[in-house]
Design a protein around this motif. Sequence first.
Motif, PDB file in Angstrom:
ATOM      1  N   ILE A   8       5.067  38.478  65.374  1.00  0.00           N
ATOM      2  CA  ILE A   8       5.723  38.990  67.192  1.00  0.00           C
ATOM      3  C   ILE A   8       4.513  38.165  67.653  1.00  0.00           C
ATOM      4  O   ILE A   8       3.161  38.585  68.477  1.00  0.00           O
ATOM      5  CB  ILE A   8       5.064  39.988  66.890  1.00  0.00           C
ATOM      6  N   ILE A   9       5.150  37.878  69.015  1.00  0.00           N
ATOM      7  CA  ILE A   9       4.635  37.544  70.223  1.00  0.00           C
ATOM      8  C   ILE A   9       4.623  37.687  71.075  1.00  0.00           C
ATOM      9  O   ILE A   9       6.371  38.568  71.706  1.00  0.00           O
ATOM     10  CB  ILE A   9       4.155  36.301  70.496  1.00  0.00           C
ATOM     11  N   PRO A  10       4.180  38.114  72.848  1.00  0.00           N
ATOM     12  CA  PRO A  10       5.051  38.323  74.084  1.00  0.00           C
ATOM     13  C   PRO A  10       5.816  37.639  74.801  1.00  0.00           C
ATOM     14  O   PRO A  10       5.322  36.123  74.190  1.00  0.00           O
ATOM     15  CB  PRO A  10       3.708  38.665  75.287  1.00  0.00           C
ATOM     16  N   LEU A  31      17.426  38.759  71.333  1.00  0.00           N
ATOM     17  CA  LEU A  31      16.249  38.752  72.824  1.00  0.00           C
ATOM     18  C   LEU A  31      16.815  38.902  73.682  1.00  0.00           C
ATOM     19  O   LEU A  31      15.799  39.400  74.577  1.00  0.00           O
ATOM     20  CB  LEU A  31      15.073  37.882  71.855  1.00  0.00           C
ATOM     21  N   PHE A  32      17.871  38.077  74.404  1.00  0.00           N
ATOM     22  CA  PHE A  32      17.915  37.717  76.002  1.00  0.00           C
ATOM     23  C   PHE A  32      19.783  38.364  76.539  1.00  0.00           C
ATOM     24  O   PHE A  32      20.118  38.216  75.057  1.00  0.00           O
ATOM     25  CB  PHE A  32      17.646  36.467  75.999  1.00  0.00           C
ATOM     26  N   GLY A  33      20.064  38.556  76.588  1.00  0.00           N
ATOM     27  CA  GLY A  33      21.312  38.881  77.644  1.00  0.00           C
ATOM     28  C   GLY A  33      21.198  38.266  78.515  1.00  0.00           C
ATOM     29  O   GLY A  33      20.755  37.989  79.171  1.00  0.00           O
ATOM     30  N   MET A  34      23.509  38.485  78.919  1.00  0.00           N
ATOM     31  CA  MET A  34      23.327  38.126  79.762  1.00  0.00           C
ATOM     32  C   MET A  34      23.972  38.654  80.910  1.00  0.00           C
ATOM     33  O   MET A  34      24.426  39.711  80.511  1.00  0.00           O
ATOM     34  CB  MET A  34      24.205  36.814  80.306  1.00  0.00           C
ATOM     35  N   ASP A  35      23.526  39.489  82.231  1.00  0.00           N
ATOM     36  CA  ASP A  35      24.197  39.121  83.298  1.00  0.00           C
ATOM     37  C   ASP A  35      25.450  39.007  84.153  1.00  0.00           C
ATOM     38  O   ASP A  35      25.405  38.456  84.612  1.00  0.00           O
ATOM     39  CB  ASP A  35      22.949  40.252  84.681  1.00  0.00           C
ATOM     40  N   GLN A  36      26.755  39.098  83.954  1.00  0.00           N
ATOM     41  CA  GLN A  36      27.709  38.040  83.701  1.00  0.00           C
ATOM     42  C   GLN A  36      27.924  38.399  85.864  1.00  0.00           C
ATOM     43  O   GLN A  36      28.592  37.363  86.294  1.00  0.00           O
ATOM     44  CB  GLN A  36      29.366  38.287  83.572  1.00  0.00           C
ATOM     45  N   SER A  37      27.309  39.740  86.063  1.00  0.00           N
ATOM     46  CA  SER A  37      27.533  39.785  87.481  1.00  0.00           C
ATOM     47  C   SER A  37      26.584  39.170  88.303  1.00  0.00           C
ATOM     48  O   SER A  37      27.507  38.361  89.303  1.00  0.00           O
ATOM     49  CB  SER A  37      26.957  41.375  88.214  1.00  0.00           C
ATOM     50  N   ILE A  38      25.802  39.033  87.608  1.00  0.00           N
ATOM     51  CA  ILE A  38      24.864  37.793  88.617  1.00  0.00           C
ATOM     52  C   ILE A  38      23.927  36.458  87.737  1.00  0.00           C
ATOM     53  O   ILE A  38      23.756  35.860  88.900  1.00  0.00           O
ATOM     54  CB  ILE A  38      23.242  38.496  88.773  1.00  0.00           C
ATOM     55  N   GLU A  39      25.197  36.358  87.208  1.00  0.00           N
ATOM     56  CA  GLU A  39      25.118  34.721  86.690  1.00  0.00           C
ATOM     57  C   GLU A  39      23.224  34.734  85.892  1.00  0.00           C
ATOM     58  O   GLU A  39      22.956  33.602  86.380  1.00  0.00           O
ATOM     59  CB  GLU A  39      25.649  34.140  87.056  1.00  0.00           C
ATOM     60  N   LYS A  44      15.940  41.914  76.667  1.00  0.00           N
ATOM     61  CA  LYS A  44      15.935  42.972  76.217  1.00  0.00           C
ATOM     62  C   LYS A  44      14.593  43.335  74.756  1.00  0.00           C
ATOM     63  O   LYS A  44      14.804  44.659  74.430  1.00  0.00           O
ATOM     64  CB  LYS A  44      16.669  43.049  75.226  1.00  0.00           C
ATOM     65  N   ALA A  45      13.675  42.631  74.823  1.00  0.00           N
ATOM     66  CA  ALA A  45      12.532  43.035  74.561  1.00  0.00           C
ATOM     67  C   ALA A  45      11.436  42.271  75.453  1.00  0.00           C
ATOM     68  O   ALA A  45      11.407  41.133  75.364  1.00  0.00           O
ATOM     69  CB  ALA A  45      12.051  42.670  72.720  1.00  0.00           C
ATOM     70  N   ASP A  46       9.810  43.086  74.916  1.00  0.00           N
ATOM     71  CA  ASP A  46       8.797  42.563  75.285  1.00  0.00           C
ATOM     72  C   ASP A  46       8.296  40.952  74.582  1.00  0.00           C
ATOM     73  O   ASP A  46       7.263  40.681  75.259  1.00  0.00           O
ATOM     74  CB  ASP A  46       7.935  43.538  76.713  1.00  0.00           C
ATOM     75  N   GLU A  47       8.671  41.710  73.351  1.00  0.00           N
ATOM     76  CA  GLU A  47       8.029  40.710  72.661  1.00  0.00           C
ATOM     77  C   GLU A  47       9.695  40.940  71.356  1.00  0.00           C
ATOM     78  O   GLU A  47       9.951  41.383  71.342  1.00  0.00           O
ATOM     79  CB  GLU A  47       7.115  41.355  71.626  1.00  0.00           C
ATOM     80  N   ALA A  48       9.124  39.307  70.207  1.00  0.00           N
ATOM     81  CA  ALA A  48       9.813  38.691  69.707  1.00  0.00           C
ATOM     82  C   ALA A  48       8.673  38.376  68.014  1.00  0.00           C
ATOM     83  O   ALA A  48       8.432  38.111  68.283  1.00  0.00           O
ATOM     84  CB  ALA A  48      10.521  38.191  70.161  1.00  0.00           C
ATOM     85  N   LEU A  49       9.353  37.871  66.973  1.00  0.00           N
ATOM     86  CA  LEU A  49       9.209  36.774  66.131  1.00  0.00           C
ATOM     87  C   LEU A  49       8.841  36.003  67.055  1.00  0.00           C
ATOM     88  O   LEU A  49       9.743  35.158  67.976  1.00  0.00           O
ATOM     89  CB  LEU A  49       9.724  36.640  65.207  1.00  0.00           C
ATOM     90  N   GLU A  50       7.271  34.658  66.738  1.00  0.00           N
ATOM     91  CA  GLU A  50       7.259  34.171  67.428  1.00  0.00           C
ATOM     92  C   GLU A  50       8.101  32.632  67.044  1.00  0.00           C
ATOM     93  O   GLU A  50       8.330  31.751  68.247  1.00  0.00           O
ATOM     94  CB  GLU A  50       5.774  33.186  66.595  1.00  0.00           C
TER      95      GLU A  50
END
Length: 71
Positions: A8-10, A31-39, A44-50
């Motif tokens: 797990i890495i930042p 890990l990532f979402g998209m805010d369609q209003s600002i494109e 979604k998290a500060d760390e994830a699987l490398e």
Amino acid sequence: MSSPGPVIIPVYLDLVPCHGCGACAEVAPELFGMDQSIEQPFLKADEALEEVVRQAIAYCPNDCISTDVEE
């Protein structure tokens, strides 16, 4: 001898160079979402699987994703 578990890495997201292409959210929706209003993407998290972080870094055309604030 057992193999090491998942690493797990930042992960950091720099929105300054981001053009909102959404590649990160397509490659790593956990890990990532998209805010369609600002494109623009958001973390979604500060760390994830490398492996997931490295794949997102590879697909980002503007080098917006890193594993270190200094990168």
